[in-house]
Structures are given as structure tokens and as C-alpha cells.
Design a protein around this motif. Structure first.
Motif, PDB file in Angstrom:
ATOM      1  N   SER A   1       0.899  -1.202  -0.080  1.00 14.64           N
ATOM      2  CA  SER A   1       0.037   0.147  -0.034  1.00 14.64           C
ATOM      3  C   SER A   1       0.975   1.197   0.120  1.00 14.64           C
ATOM      4  O   SER A   1       2.134   1.186   0.032  1.00 14.64           O
ATOM      5  CB  SER A   1      -0.719   0.047   1.223  1.00 14.64           C
ATOM      6  OG  SER A   1      -0.141   0.144   2.416  1.00 14.64           O
ATOM      7  N   LYS A   2       0.466   2.287  -0.044  1.00 17.17           N
ATOM      8  CA  LYS A   2       0.971   3.706  -0.106  1.00 17.17           C
ATOM      9  C   LYS A   2       1.557   3.985   1.246  1.00 17.17           C
ATOM     10  O   LYS A   2       2.604   4.732   1.278  1.00 17.17           O
ATOM     11  CB  LYS A   2      -0.016   4.589  -0.577  1.00 17.17           C
ATOM     12  CG  LYS A   2      -0.578   4.532  -1.733  1.00 17.17           C
ATOM     13  CD  LYS A   2       0.404   4.846  -3.075  1.00 17.17           C
ATOM     14  CE  LYS A   2      -0.649   4.854  -4.332  1.00 17.17           C
ATOM     15  NZ  LYS A   2       0.355   4.880  -5.514  1.00 17.17           N
ATOM     16  N   LYS A   3       1.041   3.635   2.384  1.00 11.83           N
ATOM     17  CA  LYS A   3       1.619   3.847   3.591  1.00 11.83           C
ATOM     18  C   LYS A   3       2.625   2.848   4.101  1.00 11.83           C
ATOM     19  O   LYS A   3       3.295   2.985   5.325  1.00 11.83           O
ATOM     20  CB  LYS A   3       0.387   3.523   4.608  1.00 11.83           C
ATOM     21  CG  LYS A   3      -0.671   4.436   4.338  1.00 11.83           C
ATOM     22  CD  LYS A   3      -1.880   4.322   5.365  1.00 11.83           C
ATOM     23  CE  LYS A   3      -2.999   5.209   5.222  1.00 11.83           C
ATOM     24  NZ  LYS A   3      -3.979   4.858   6.057  1.00 11.83           N
ATOM     25  N   GLY A   4       3.022   2.037   3.178  1.00  9.28           N
ATOM     26  CA  GLY A   4       4.296   0.925   3.445  1.00  9.28           C
ATOM     27  C   GLY A   4       3.716  -0.037   4.213  1.00  9.28           C
ATOM     28  O   GLY A   4       4.541  -0.883   4.776  1.00  9.28           O
ATOM     29  N   GLN A   5       2.564  -0.284   4.185  1.00  9.62           N
ATOM     30  CA  GLN A   5       1.996  -1.622   5.150  1.00  9.62           C
ATOM     31  C   GLN A   5       2.077  -2.884   4.084  1.00  9.62           C
ATOM     32  O   GLN A   5       1.854  -2.633   3.022  1.00  9.62           O
ATOM     33  CB  GLN A   5       0.788  -1.136   5.630  1.00  9.62           C
ATOM     34  CG  GLN A   5       0.489  -0.099   6.631  1.00  9.62           C
ATOM     35  CD  GLN A   5      -0.934   0.011   6.984  1.00  9.62           C
ATOM     36  OE1 GLN A   5      -1.702  -0.337   6.284  1.00  9.62           O
ATOM     37  NE2 GLN A   5      -1.210   0.709   8.116  1.00  9.62           N
ATOM     38  N   VAL A   6       2.407  -3.871   4.677  1.00  8.93           N
ATOM     39  CA  VAL A   6       2.250  -5.259   4.053  1.00  8.93           C
ATOM     40  C   VAL A   6       0.883  -5.337   3.733  1.00  8.93           C
ATOM     41  O   VAL A   6      -0.003  -5.407   4.690  1.00  8.93           O
ATOM     42  CB  VAL A   6       2.923  -6.450   4.767  1.00  8.93           C
ATOM     43  CG1 VAL A   6       2.759  -7.596   4.236  1.00  8.93           C
ATOM     44  CG2 VAL A   6       4.230  -6.004   5.102  1.00  8.93           C
ATOM     45  N   SER A   7       0.541  -5.680   2.403  1.00 10.13           N
ATOM     46  CA  SER A   7      -0.811  -5.954   2.008  1.00 10.13           C
ATOM     47  C   SER A   7      -1.327  -7.163   2.394  1.00 10.13           C
ATOM     48  O   SER A   7      -0.447  -8.066   2.911  1.00 10.13           O
ATOM     49  CB  SER A   7      -0.944  -5.736   0.524  1.00 10.13           C
ATOM     50  OG  SER A   7      -0.423  -7.112  -0.092  1.00 10.13           O
ATOM     51  N   MET A   8      -2.639  -7.405   2.529  1.00 12.22           N
ATOM     52  CA  MET A   8      -3.160  -8.729   2.934  1.00 12.22           C
ATOM     53  C   MET A   8      -3.082  -9.934   2.133  1.00 12.22           C
ATOM     54  O   MET A   8      -2.926 -10.838   2.948  1.00 12.22           O
ATOM     55  CB  MET A   8      -4.971  -8.461   2.833  1.00 12.22           C
ATOM     56  CG  MET A   8      -5.633  -9.492   3.244  1.00 12.22           C
ATOM     57  SD  MET A   8      -7.338  -9.550   3.148  1.00 12.22           S
ATOM     58  CE  MET A   8      -7.584  -8.067   4.124  1.00 12.22           C
ATOM     59  N   GLU A   9      -2.731  -9.603   1.045  1.00 12.48           N
ATOM     60  CA  GLU A   9      -2.563 -10.805  -0.055  1.00 12.48           C
ATOM     61  C   GLU A   9      -0.756 -11.398   0.612  1.00 12.48           C
ATOM     62  O   GLU A   9      -0.841 -12.710   0.729  1.00 12.48           O
ATOM     63  CB  GLU A   9      -2.091 -10.529  -1.509  1.00 12.48           C
ATOM     64  CG  GLU A   9      -3.385 -10.174  -2.126  1.00 12.48           C
ATOM     65  CD  GLU A   9      -3.842  -8.621  -1.996  1.00 12.48           C
ATOM     66  OE1 GLU A   9      -3.046  -7.999  -1.414  1.00 12.48           O
ATOM     67  OE2 GLU A   9      -4.882  -8.488  -2.400  1.00 12.48           O
ATOM     68  N   ILE A  10       0.024 -10.573   1.044  1.00 14.28           N
ATOM     69  CA  ILE A  10       1.472 -11.073   1.405  1.00 14.28           C
ATOM     70  C   ILE A  10       1.325 -11.715   2.834  1.00 14.28           C
ATOM     71  O   ILE A  10       1.781 -12.913   3.228  1.00 14.28           O
ATOM     72  CB  ILE A  10       2.295  -9.930   1.667  1.00 14.28           C
ATOM     73  CG1 ILE A  10       2.806  -9.453   0.015  1.00 14.28           C
ATOM     74  CG2 ILE A  10       3.710 -10.419   2.235  1.00 14.28           C
ATOM     75  CD1 ILE A  10       3.680  -8.176  -0.008  1.00 14.28           C
ATOM     76  N   GLY A  11       0.377 -11.075   3.709  1.00 15.22           N
ATOM     77  CA  GLY A  11      -0.101 -11.594   4.844  1.00 15.22           C
ATOM     78  C   GLY A  11      -0.605 -12.993   4.821  1.00 15.22           C
ATOM     79  O   GLY A  11      -0.322 -14.076   5.435  1.00 15.22           O
ATOM     80  N   ILE A  12      -1.618 -13.133   3.767  1.00 11.16           N
ATOM     81  CA  ILE A  12      -2.235 -14.580   3.550  1.00 11.16           C
ATOM     82  C   ILE A  12      -1.119 -15.584   3.207  1.00 11.16           C
ATOM     83  O   ILE A  12      -1.099 -16.673   3.630  1.00 11.16           O
ATOM     84  CB  ILE A  12      -3.479 -14.401   2.783  1.00 11.16           C
ATOM     85  CG1 ILE A  12      -4.486 -13.660   3.376  1.00 11.16           C
ATOM     86  CG2 ILE A  12      -4.091 -15.709   2.280  1.00 11.16           C
ATOM     87  CD1 ILE A  12      -5.564 -13.274   2.306  1.00 11.16           C
ATOM     88  N   LEU A  13      -0.331 -15.147   2.279  1.00 20.55           N
ATOM     89  CA  LEU A  13       0.723 -16.068   1.700  1.00 20.55           C
ATOM     90  C   LEU A  13       1.509 -16.602   2.892  1.00 20.55           C
ATOM     91  O   LEU A  13       1.854 -17.909   2.968  1.00 20.55           O
ATOM     92  CB  LEU A  13       1.281 -15.339   0.731  1.00 20.55           C
ATOM     93  CG  LEU A  13       2.417 -16.244  -0.155  1.00 20.55           C
ATOM     94  CD1 LEU A  13       1.774 -17.337  -0.755  1.00 20.55           C
ATOM     95  CD2 LEU A  13       3.240 -15.243  -0.821  1.00 20.55           C
ATOM     96  N   VAL A  14       1.828 -15.663   3.675  1.00 26.33           N
ATOM     97  CA  VAL A  14       2.754 -15.951   4.862  1.00 26.33           C
ATOM     98  C   VAL A  14       2.105 -16.901   5.676  1.00 26.33           C
ATOM     99  O   VAL A  14       2.768 -18.058   6.132  1.00 26.33           O
ATOM    100  CB  VAL A  14       3.514 -14.821   5.343  1.00 26.33           C
ATOM    101  CG1 VAL A  14       4.169 -14.940   6.740  1.00 26.33           C
ATOM    102  CG2 VAL A  14       4.434 -14.055   4.480  1.00 26.33           C
ATOM    103  N   ALA A  15       0.907 -16.831   6.136  1.00 30.54           N
ATOM    104  CA  ALA A  15       0.155 -17.373   6.833  1.00 30.54           C
ATOM    105  C   ALA A  15      -0.220 -18.997   6.385  1.00 30.54           C
ATOM    106  O   ALA A  15      -0.003 -20.064   7.038  1.00 30.54           O
ATOM    107  CB  ALA A  15      -1.350 -16.952   7.024  1.00 30.54           C
TER     108      ALA A  15
END
Length: 76
Positions: free
Chosen positions: A9-23
Motif C-alpha cells: 500500500s501507499k503507507k508502507g504496510q504489507v498488503s493482505m495478500e502477502i499476509g495470507i501467503l505467509v500464513a
């Protein structure tokens, strides 16, 4: 690089897709570790039983061989 911009995202946060992939990767690793541990445990039990059986068989063979020693006679 546009693909990378979509993932973050523009704020430098990891997106939900990357979080789901890591999980998902963590879940797969945990499941694989469970099956690995259970297979090691089962293999250990099977190996112990096989070793005990082999030891018993070798003991019986040694007893048979040594009991026949007394019946050996020498003839000249």
C-alpha cells in the motif's frame, strides 16, 4: 514494478495478500512438521520391535549351535 506496487500500500504496510501467503506457508510447514514427527515416532517403534525380533532369532541360533558342541566326537 507495477506488480510490486499492487502488493504494497501507499503507507508502507504489507498488503493482505502477502499476509495470507505467509500464513499459508506457516500452516503448511506446521502440518509437514507434524507428519514428520509422527512418522519418526512410528519408525522408532518399528525399528525397536525389529531389533528385538532379530536378537531373539540370533539367540536361538546360537543356543542351537552351542548345544550341538557336546555331541562332537573325534575319531582317529
Amino acid at each position: 514494478m507495477k506488480f510490486l506496487e499492487k502488493l504494497t500500500s501507499k503507507k508502507g504496510q504489507v498488503s493482505m495478500e502477502i499476509g495470507i501467503l505467509v500464513a499459508a506457508a506457516v500452516a503448511v510447514a506446521a502440518i509437514a512438521a507434524y507428519f514428520y514427527a509422527t512418522n519418526v515416532k512410528n519408525a522408532q517403534a518399528d525399528t525397536g520391535a525389529s531389533a528385538a525380533s532379530t536378537t531373539g532369532n540370533l539367540t536361538n541360533i546360537a543356543d542351537s549351535a552351542t548345544s550341538g558342541i557336546s555331541s562332537i566326537t573325534l575319531t582317529a
